[in-house]
Motif scaffolding. Structure first.
Motif, PDB file in Angstrom:
ATOM      1  N   UNK A 129      11.141  12.461  -3.055  1.00 21.65           N
ATOM      2  CA  UNK A 129      10.677  11.715  -2.145  1.00 21.65           C
ATOM      3  C   UNK A 129       9.655  10.779  -2.399  1.00 21.65           C
ATOM      4  N   UNK A 130       8.669  10.863  -3.297  1.00 21.14           N
ATOM      5  CA  UNK A 130       7.614  10.185  -3.731  1.00 21.14           C
ATOM      6  C   UNK A 130       8.144   8.892  -4.397  1.00 21.14           C
ATOM      7  N   UNK A 131       9.207   9.175  -5.428  1.00 21.81           N
ATOM      8  CA  UNK A 131      10.030   7.829  -5.894  1.00 21.81           C
ATOM      9  C   UNK A 131      10.577   7.101  -4.917  1.00 21.81           C
ATOM     10  N   UNK A 132      11.175   7.868  -3.884  1.00 21.49           N
ATOM     11  CA  UNK A 132      11.853   6.803  -2.794  1.00 21.49           C
ATOM     12  C   UNK A 132      10.796   6.164  -2.306  1.00 21.49           C
ATOM     13  N   UNK A 133       9.504   6.384  -2.083  1.00 22.33           N
ATOM     14  CA  UNK A 133       8.500   5.574  -1.466  1.00 22.33           C
ATOM     15  C   UNK A 133       8.177   4.511  -2.392  1.00 22.33           C
ATOM     16  N   UNK A 134       8.296   4.612  -3.612  1.00 17.35           N
ATOM     17  CA  UNK A 134       7.729   3.565  -4.620  1.00 17.35           C
ATOM     18  C   UNK A 134       9.014   2.604  -4.753  1.00 17.35           C
ATOM     19  N   UNK A 150       0.904  -1.271  -0.026  1.00 19.85           N
ATOM     20  CA  UNK A 150       0.006  -0.007  -0.118  1.00 19.85           C
ATOM     21  C   UNK A 150       0.767   1.347   0.069  1.00 19.85           C
ATOM     22  N   UNK A 151       1.934   1.142   0.667  1.00 16.52           N
ATOM     23  CA  UNK A 151       2.912   2.403   0.695  1.00 16.52           C
ATOM     24  C   UNK A 151       3.337   2.407  -0.613  1.00 16.52           C
ATOM     25  N   UNK A 152       3.831   1.733  -1.263  1.00 15.88           N
ATOM     26  CA  UNK A 152       4.305   1.783  -2.801  1.00 15.88           C
ATOM     27  C   UNK A 152       3.477   2.278  -3.615  1.00 15.88           C
ATOM     28  N   UNK A 153       2.219   1.702  -3.612  1.00 17.79           N
ATOM     29  CA  UNK A 153       0.928   2.148  -4.498  1.00 17.79           C
ATOM     30  C   UNK A 153       0.648   3.681  -4.162  1.00 17.79           C
ATOM     31  N   UNK A 154       0.437   4.179  -2.997  1.00 20.47           N
ATOM     32  CA  UNK A 154       0.116   5.235  -2.678  1.00 20.47           C
ATOM     33  C   UNK A 154       1.151   6.311  -3.147  1.00 20.47           C
ATOM     34  N   UNK A 155       2.493   6.036  -2.885  1.00 18.63           N
ATOM     35  CA  UNK A 155       3.649   6.794  -3.214  1.00 18.63           C
ATOM     36  C   UNK A 155       3.706   6.874  -4.852  1.00 18.63           C
ATOM     37  N   UNK A 156       3.188   6.080  -5.608  1.00 19.41           N
ATOM     38  CA  UNK A 156       3.191   6.002  -7.251  1.00 19.41           C
ATOM     39  C   UNK A 156       2.173   6.916  -7.645  1.00 19.41           C
ATOM     40  N   UNK A 157       0.759   6.815  -7.063  1.00 11.78           N
ATOM     41  CA  UNK A 157      -0.296   7.596  -7.279  1.00 11.78           C
ATOM     42  C   UNK A 157       0.364   9.115  -7.110  1.00 11.78           C
ATOM     43  N   UNK A 158       0.725   9.695  -5.897  1.00 10.51           N
ATOM     44  CA  UNK A 158       1.177  10.787  -5.469  1.00 10.51           C
ATOM     45  C   UNK A 158       2.231  11.108  -6.387  1.00 10.51           C
TER      46      UNK A 158
END
Length: 412
Positions: free
Chosen positions: A56-61, A20-28
């Motif tokens: 930062x968002x790419x790091x989450x993905x 879920x963390x990676x999916x939300x980061x990708x959408x963001x």
């Protein structure tokens, strides 16, 4: 729920869903990247801020699957500060036009919803209030009243905080419910496995003695055969009765039948019935101490016998040598029954949970606990049904003492 407990709930670590963390980061990343490409990049600092947010968002993905709980909290806090204050700076530089304010409010609201702990909200909200105030002082809006900008940003912070805390409480409660469900399913499976073992043992004994009788039907049966069959049958009967009692207690179908009787009479009956318990065959004696001046009581006679019998049975199970004492006395308002043994004892960390359904305490030296974890649950339920209480004290390795206090008289 009090404020102190609510604050503890808000700061409780939780299990992470890395997918879920990676999916939300990708959408963001996709949404913010798309918005950034459509907006002007007249200043180099605009490019730097947008690059920082997208990085930062790419790091989450890319790394979200390796996040620990502290790392994920730091990640959401960093996004909140960078996105909110970065957008506020860009729009402030552009003049905070009436068309830019909704975007600033959205960039403030959204990251607040994803914060993960109460302390994070305190840090981020305080930082956003100070940061936005400083930006408004440095970049006052030329065309929109300052009060309008303050109202929009303040509303975004308040709404984001309330929404985030509400969602966080729901997530924590959901996690607790799921953990409770997993524990209940685990306890149920353990109970089924243990019950299968407990039923199999006396059945094997009965089958073995039946085979002895079948092999030589003409010869008189040895005395130990009948005694063994009876003991195993009583053990099976006790398991079945305890299981049925738990079902009735959980369904709320157990009723009290109050009558007046002398406790000494019940103790005499219990002394006889305890001798027939399968656990009593181990040779550990049961000593009864009854105060001579006990008054007559108004209680449920059968429930009282069941409470004491379960406690004595439990004490005998965990006492390999020594003695089990049962003391009955009273004070001005309560009948007091204490069952003390010289067995293994109960570790302090287990003294609360032993009254829960299916809970057992393994032996102090690694041995598996006998029984299926029904007896003490039944005892506590019956004691509370008769408006009493039960306490346990224990010194591990030196026995335990269960003390039941019941009112001298229940209403009819």
């Amino acid at each position: 729920m009090g404020s102190a407990s609510s604050w503890q709930v808000l700061n409780r670590p939780r299990t992470l869903d890395t997918g879920q963390i990676r999916a939300v980061s990708l959408v963001f990343l996709m949404l913010y990247g798309g918005i950034s490409l459509r907006r002007p990049a007249d200043h180099m600092e605009f490019v730097i801020i947008r690059f920082a947010v997208c990085s930062i968002a790419a790091a989450g993905v890319a790394r979200g699957h390796r996040f620990t709980w502290p790392a994920f909290r730091a990640y959401t806090v960093l996004i909140a500060f960078t996105l909110s204050l970065g957008t506020a700076y860009i729009n402030g530089t552009l003049g905070n036009g009436i068309k830019d304010l909704p975007l600033t409010a959205l960039a403030t609201f959204v990251p607040l919803v994803f914060l993960q702990a109460g302390w994070d909200f305190a840090l981020v909200v305080g930082g956003l209030l100070i940061g936005n105030a400083a930006l408004l002082c440095l970049l006052p809006p030329p065309s929109v009243p300052l009060a309008t900008v303050v109202l929009v940003l303040g509303s975004a912070i308040v709404c984001g905080t309330v929404s985030g805390i509400t969602l966080l409480l729901f997530r924590v409660r959901l996690d607790e419910s799921l953990r409770g469900l997993e524990q209940a399913l685990g306890a149920k499976n353990e109970f089924l496995n243990t019950m299968s073992h407990e039923l199999r043992s006396p059945l094997h004994v009965i089958i073995g003695y039946a085979d002895i009788l079948r092999d030589d039907p003409e010869a008189p049966p040895p005395p130990f055969v009948g005694a063994g069959i009876r003991a195993s049958a009583l053990e099976l009967l006790q398991l079945v009765e305890n299981t049925m009692n738990v079902a009735r207690l959980d369904a709320g179908k157990v009723r009290l039948y109050v009558d007046e009787f002398a406790p000494a009479e019940v103790v005499g009956e219990l002394a006889e019935s305890v001798r027939a318990l399968p656990e009593a065959k181990g040779g550990v004696p049961v000593r009864w101490q009854v105060s001579p001046d006990l008054p007559r009581v108004r209680l449920d006679r059968l429930k009282l016998k069941e409470i004491v019998q379960n406690l004595v049975s439990n004490a005998l199970k965990f006492t390999d040598e020594g003695v089990v004492w049962v003391a009955v006395d009273c004070d001005a308002e309560h009948l007091r029954i204490a069952v003390r043994d010289t067995g293994r004892g109960i570790p302090p960390e287990s003294q609360e949970r032993i009254f829960e359904l299916f809970e057992r305490v393994d032996g102090l030296h690694g041995g598996e606990a006998p029984g299926v974890g029904l007896g003490l649950y039944i005892v506590k339920s019956l004691v509370e049904l008769m408006r009493g209480r039960i306490d346990v004290t224990s010194d591990p390795g030196h026995g335990a003492c269960f003390t039941v206090r019941l009112p001298l008289a229940l209403p009819a």
